[in-house]
Design a protein around this motif. Structure first.
Motif, mmCIF file in Angstrom:
data_model
loop_
_atom_site.group_PDB
_atom_site.id
_atom_site.type_symbol
_atom_site.label_atom_id
_atom_site.label_comp_id
_atom_site.label_asym_id
_atom_site.label_seq_id
_atom_site.Cartn_x
_atom_site.Cartn_y
_atom_site.Cartn_z
ATOM 1 N N LYS A 1 -23.894 37.533 18.649
ATOM 2 C CA LYS A 1 -24.795 36.424 18.974
ATOM 3 C C LYS A 1 -24.011 35.241 19.548
ATOM 4 O O LYS A 1 -24.442 34.612 20.524
ATOM 5 C CB LYS A 1 -25.575 35.995 17.727
ATOM 6 N N VAL A 2 -22.850 34.946 18.965
ATOM 7 C CA VAL A 2 -22.009 33.858 19.470
ATOM 8 C C VAL A 2 -21.590 34.144 20.913
ATOM 9 O O VAL A 2 -21.658 33.264 21.778
ATOM 10 C CB VAL A 2 -20.764 33.650 18.573
ATOM 11 N N GLU B 1 -19.883 28.786 13.984
ATOM 12 C CA GLU B 1 -20.696 29.835 13.357
ATOM 13 C C GLU B 1 -20.155 30.224 11.982
ATOM 14 O O GLU B 1 -20.914 30.393 11.031
ATOM 15 C CB GLU B 1 -20.758 31.072 14.259
ATOM 16 N N PHE B 2 -18.843 30.371 11.877
ATOM 17 C CA PHE B 2 -18.260 30.884 10.640
ATOM 18 C C PHE B 2 -17.675 29.806 9.734
ATOM 19 O O PHE B 2 -17.290 30.098 8.607
ATOM 20 C CB PHE B 2 -17.205 31.949 10.951
ATOM 21 N N ASP C 1 -19.219 38.694 8.527
ATOM 22 C CA ASP C 1 -19.972 39.358 9.591
ATOM 23 C C ASP C 1 -19.811 40.875 9.488
ATOM 24 O O ASP C 1 -19.170 41.503 10.328
ATOM 25 C CB ASP C 1 -19.458 38.844 10.948
ATOM 26 N N HIS D 1 -23.060 41.370 14.032
ATOM 27 C CA HIS D 1 -24.200 40.736 14.717
ATOM 28 C C HIS D 1 -23.979 39.244 14.963
ATOM 29 O O HIS D 1 -24.395 38.726 15.995
ATOM 30 C CB HIS D 1 -25.486 40.956 13.930
ATOM 31 N N ARG D 2 -23.332 38.577 14.032
ATOM 32 C CA ARG D 2 -23.120 37.129 14.214
ATOM 33 C C ARG D 2 -22.156 36.865 15.370
ATOM 34 O O ARG D 2 -22.385 35.969 16.188
ATOM 35 C CB ARG D 2 -22.584 36.495 12.922
ATOM 36 N N THR D 3 -21.097 37.655 15.450
ATOM 37 C CA THR D 3 -20.146 37.492 16.550
ATOM 38 C C THR D 3 -20.805 37.831 17.882
ATOM 39 O O THR D 3 -20.628 37.101 18.869
ATOM 40 C CB THR D 3 -18.899 38.368 16.326
#
Length: 175
Positions: free
Chosen positions: A19-20, A61-62, A11, A15-17
């Motif tokens: 979004k989570v 997610e990860f 990440d 952005h991914r975190t």
């Protein structure tokens, strides 16, 4: 800390975190069904459950491996995941001593979030704790946090930006 590099490679811009965290808040509010859209509308048990949901949703997610003792195994290192609504409010369990903690906080009202890594030692914890022997990081020990992302923008909660009458009309239309 190898796991810092592993997280940043998964990440790079956060952005991914973010979004989570946004999705976790929305999952808790369950706005379409409940009409809720603010942290202060949640029950105490739901607020407590938020940390567990953040941990689960980051795991999904990860694709972190399960830890043996702690929540995750990231790049071969046991890591405990702790979320708090407020900076410094993380409740650290005794089994995290000597290990790394992935710490997160997010504020939906301010649309900000932070994530860092810190090694938990007895010297870094406030004494006293609660009945399940969890403790918090001392104020001075917060300087030991290696921030991966600090005060980043959380995708906004649009309903928090509207006047109450508009929110009421939206909620009424959804029923």
């Amino acid at each position: 800390m190898h796991c810092c590099h592993a997280i940043r490679s998964l990440d790079p811009d956060g952005h991914r975190t973010a979004k989570v965290l946004r999705n976790t808040f929305d999952q808790l509010y369950d706005g379409q069904r409940t009409g809720r859209y603010r942290w202060d509308q949640l029950h105490k048990t739901e607020k407590t459950h938020c940390g567990t949901l953040v941990e689960i949703n980051l795991h999904r997610e990860f694709g972190f491996a399960d830890g043996v003792t702690l929540d995750y195994c990231i790049d071969g290192i046991e890591v405990d995941c702790k979320y708090s609504q407020t900076l410094g409010g993380w409740m650290i369990p005794p089994e995290a001593q000597g290990h790394l903690c992935l710490i997160l906080c997010a504020n939906d009202h301010e649309s900000t979030w932070s994530m860092g890594i810190v090694r938990i030692t007895a010297e870094r914890l406030n004494t006293g704790g609660n009945r399940d022997r969890k403790a918090t990081l001392s104020t001075a020990s917060r300087r030991a946090i290696s921030w991966l992302f600090e005060r980043q923008k959380l995708p906004p909660n649009i309903l928090l930006q509207l006047d109450p009458e508009s929110v009421e009309r939206i909620n009424t239309a959804n029923q």
